[in-house]
Design a protein around this motif. Structure first.
Motif, PDB file in Angstrom:
ATOM      1  N   ASP A  41      -6.425 -11.370  -0.287  1.00 57.87           N
ATOM      2  CA  ASP A  41      -6.443 -11.035   1.136  1.00 57.87           C
ATOM      3  C   ASP A  41      -5.613  -9.783   1.371  1.00 57.87           C
ATOM      4  OD1 ASP A  41      -6.999 -11.249   3.830  1.00 57.87           O
ATOM      5  OD2 ASP A  41      -5.545 -12.849   4.229  1.00 57.87           O
ATOM      6  N   GLU A  42      -5.884  -9.108   2.474  1.00 59.02           N
ATOM      7  CA  GLU A  42      -4.970  -8.098   2.986  1.00 59.02           C
ATOM      8  C   GLU A  42      -3.978  -8.810   3.903  1.00 59.02           C
ATOM      9  OE1 GLU A  42      -7.507  -5.253   4.920  1.00 59.02           O
ATOM     10  OE2 GLU A  42      -7.408  -3.932   3.186  1.00 59.02           O
TER      11      GLU A  42
ATOM     12  N   TYR B 236       2.659  -3.643   4.635  1.00 54.82           N
ATOM     13  CA  TYR B 236       1.216  -3.875   4.594  1.00 54.82           C
ATOM     14  C   TYR B 236       0.725  -3.720   3.160  1.00 54.82           C
ATOM     15  CZ  TYR B 236      -3.757  -2.834   5.047  1.00 54.82           C
ATOM     16  OH  TYR B 236      -5.119  -2.809   4.888  1.00 54.82           O
TER      17      TYR B 236
ATOM     18  N   VAL C 150      -7.835  -9.700  -5.785  1.00 56.26           N
ATOM     19  CA  VAL C 150      -7.318  -9.589  -4.419  1.00 56.26           C
ATOM     20  C   VAL C 150      -7.775 -10.807  -3.608  1.00 56.26           C
ATOM     21  CG1 VAL C 150      -7.363  -8.260  -2.275  1.00 56.26           C
ATOM     22  CG2 VAL C 150      -7.264  -7.077  -4.483  1.00 56.26           C
TER      23      VAL C 150
ATOM     24  N   HIS D 127       0.824  -1.215   0.000  1.00 54.11           N
ATOM     25  CA  HIS D 127       0.000   0.000   0.000  1.00 54.11           C
ATOM     26  C   HIS D 127       0.854   1.259   0.000  1.00 54.11           C
ATOM     27  CE1 HIS D 127      -4.133  -1.702   1.353  1.00 54.11           C
ATOM     28  NE2 HIS D 127      -3.534  -2.489   0.495  1.00 54.11           N
TER      29      HIS D 127
ATOM     30  N   CYS E 232      -1.308 -13.556   6.881  1.00 55.45           N
ATOM     31  CA  CYS E 232      -2.651 -13.325   6.327  1.00 55.45           C
ATOM     32  C   CYS E 232      -3.695 -13.537   7.417  1.00 55.45           C
ATOM     33  CB  CYS E 232      -2.907 -14.304   5.184  1.00 55.45           C
ATOM     34  SG  CYS E 232      -1.549 -14.396   3.985  1.00 55.45           S
TER      35      CYS E 232
ATOM     36  N   THR F 259      -1.759  -6.014  -0.208  1.00 59.20           N
ATOM     37  CA  THR F 259      -2.727  -7.025  -0.639  1.00 59.20           C
ATOM     38  C   THR F 259      -2.018  -8.138  -1.404  1.00 59.20           C
ATOM     39  OG1 THR F 259      -3.157  -5.725  -2.634  1.00 59.20           O
ATOM     40  CG2 THR F 259      -4.671  -5.436  -0.773  1.00 59.20           C
TER      41      THR F 259
END
Length: 463
Positions: free
Chosen positions: A68-69, A56, A66, A43, A91, A58
């Motif tokens: 997962d974050e 941090y 996407v 990000h 995750c 995805t």
């Protein structure tokens, strides 16, 4: 069958199966960073990943969806567990999400890790010796605080340090012998037999015997023992089980024969794991269901490492108690006189007088009286003369180590016997070299590949 190469990039889920707050996917190998760049979009825009720093972002599949974050960390070799480039994706702990991310990792060129392959790579890279690698398994499987502490000490190199000292003394003796071989005319001056004999006893045979004794106790600490509670019906076996567990696990009634099958639970006493078995009361019977329970009780007694033989203090010692007690034979046991709160001192003393020199403890399972004394008696019955050693030991050789330590000790004693017979120096050197080779097997210097395969097959996938 696919051929696995040492330079493959491997991946696996490193957290336990099931749903949790966090799930970790571990990747190790030369393509770990490349895979991270393909999978993960930070990000915070950047041109490169700094080693050992969390990012941090995805996780994306090949279609750009996407998944997962997550938090991602890249660890550059050699400052990693495997001494290879390592990536970890932290995750959400959904098993389905983790599986989908792992599938994407495989699609991009990694292969599934074998059980224990991350730790095996750490061993092959020289980051840890084989005793430390095996300590990882012991730590993961530890059932008690004592077992975990021993595993941590071994992971930190306690056993390796002990073995290294023995190896150093063997090498010093071998060096003297080889000089004596090279200069045979001066061997009387070079080869100081009494000094080597003292070194052999103090620094080789003594420490090896102590490590073997530690292995015996360590097996108990790691694996525990099977303790079976037996006796006639209604003597309080199920009450004792409940008291030891501190929960109402077994049904307790005044009616004899309530327990018709075995009940098995695990507890720990002073760091020793116990596989505790409550059995049906053994008596003459007509009920076929009860008969099955009694037969199973007899089988469990035969399989036990230790038997708790319960007697009703209020009823006293009966002929049927005597018959059942004789059936134990030489099985290690503790005689437990239960219901002491309901009996007179004379009744209890009468039972004690029958067992001079035996381990006898008076308790009240219902009132939880005498339980500390019982636990101490159980501990002493299990550990025996090794109680002091068990309390202070800092490492615990496993079964594989124990076998090799015996071989090393045999070689050292063979060397001692050969010295007493004034054997030629070259034959003495053979015995010392044999002892060194055996020690090499323990730490992984000379361990055959098939043995390594067996060792690492005990690991879970992801470790």
């Amino acid at each position: 069958m696919a051929v696995h190469r040492a330079n493959d990039t491997i991946a696996a889920i490193a957290t336990a199966p099931g749903t949790g707050g966090i799930g970790i996917i571990r990747i190790s190998g030369p393509e770990a960073l490349t895979l991270l760049r393909q999978l993960f979009v930070s990000h915070k825009p950047h041109s490169h990943f700094t080693s050992h720093q969390l990012y941090y972002g995805t996780v994306m599949n090949r279609a750009g969806q996407v998944l997962d974050e997550a938090l991602a960390v890249y660890m550059r070799a050699p400052h990693t567990y495997t001494r290879e480039d390592v990536v970890e994706l932290q995750c959400h702990g959904s098993y389905l999400v983790l599986q989908e991310i792992l599938r994407t990792v495989f699609e991009r060129g990694a292969r599934p890790a074998d059980p224990g392959e991350f730790t095996k790579r750490a061993f092959l890279a020289g980051r840890i010796d084989l005793t430390r690698a095996e300590a990882v398994v012991d730590l993961l499987q530890a059932q008690t605080e004592k077992g975990a502490l021993l595993a941590v000490n071994q992971l930190r190199g306690a056993l390796f340090a002990e073995l290294e000292q023995i190896r150093d003394h063997l090498l010093s003796i071998l060096a003297v012998l080889e000089v004596a071989i090279d200069f045979p005319d001066e061997d009387a001056e070079i080869f100081a037999a009494q000094q080597i004999q003292d070194q052999l006893q103090t620094h080789l045979i003594g420490p090896l015997e102590r490590l073997i004794a530690m292995a015996e106790q360590g097996k108990i600490v790691r694996e525990g023992v099977k303790v079976v509670i037996t006796g006639q019906p209604n003597v309080g076996k199920s009450s004792l089980l409940n008291t030891l567990l501190q929960e109402e696990r077994a049904l307790v009634t005044p009616l004899p024969g309530t327990t018709r099958d075995t009940i098995e639970e695990r507890i720990a006493i002073r760091g020793i794991p116990l596989h505790l078995v409550d059995t049906a009361g053994i008596r003459l019977h007509h009920d076929p269901v009860e008969a099955l329970g009694i037969e199973r009780a007899r089988q469990k007694v035969e399989q036990a490492d230790l038997v708790l033989f319960l007697v009703d203090a209020q009823v006293g010692w009966r002929e049927t108690d005597e018959e059942l007690y004789r059936s134990l034979g030489n099985k290690p046991h503790v005689i437990v006189v239960n219901k002491r709160d309901l009996a007179t001192k004379e009744q209890i003393a009468s039972i004690f007088s029958r067992f001079s020199g035996k381990k006898v403890v008076a308790i009240s399972a219902k009132q939880q009286e005498g339980i500390d004394e019982l636990q101490e008696a159980v501990y002493q019955a299990i550990i025996g003369d090794g109680a002091e050693l068990c309390e202070r030991m800092t490492c615990a050789p496993n079964t594989r180590h124990r076998s090799i330590l015996h071989k090393t000790l045999t070689a050292c004693r063979g060397f001692e016997a050969a010295m007493a017979m004034a054997a030629p120096v070259d034959l003495l050197a053979v015995e010392v070299q044999s002892a060194l080779d055996h020690l090499g097997d323990i730490v992984g210097l000379t361990t055959p590949d098939d043995v390594l395969d067996v060792v690492f097959s005990q690991f879970c996938i992801g470790k």
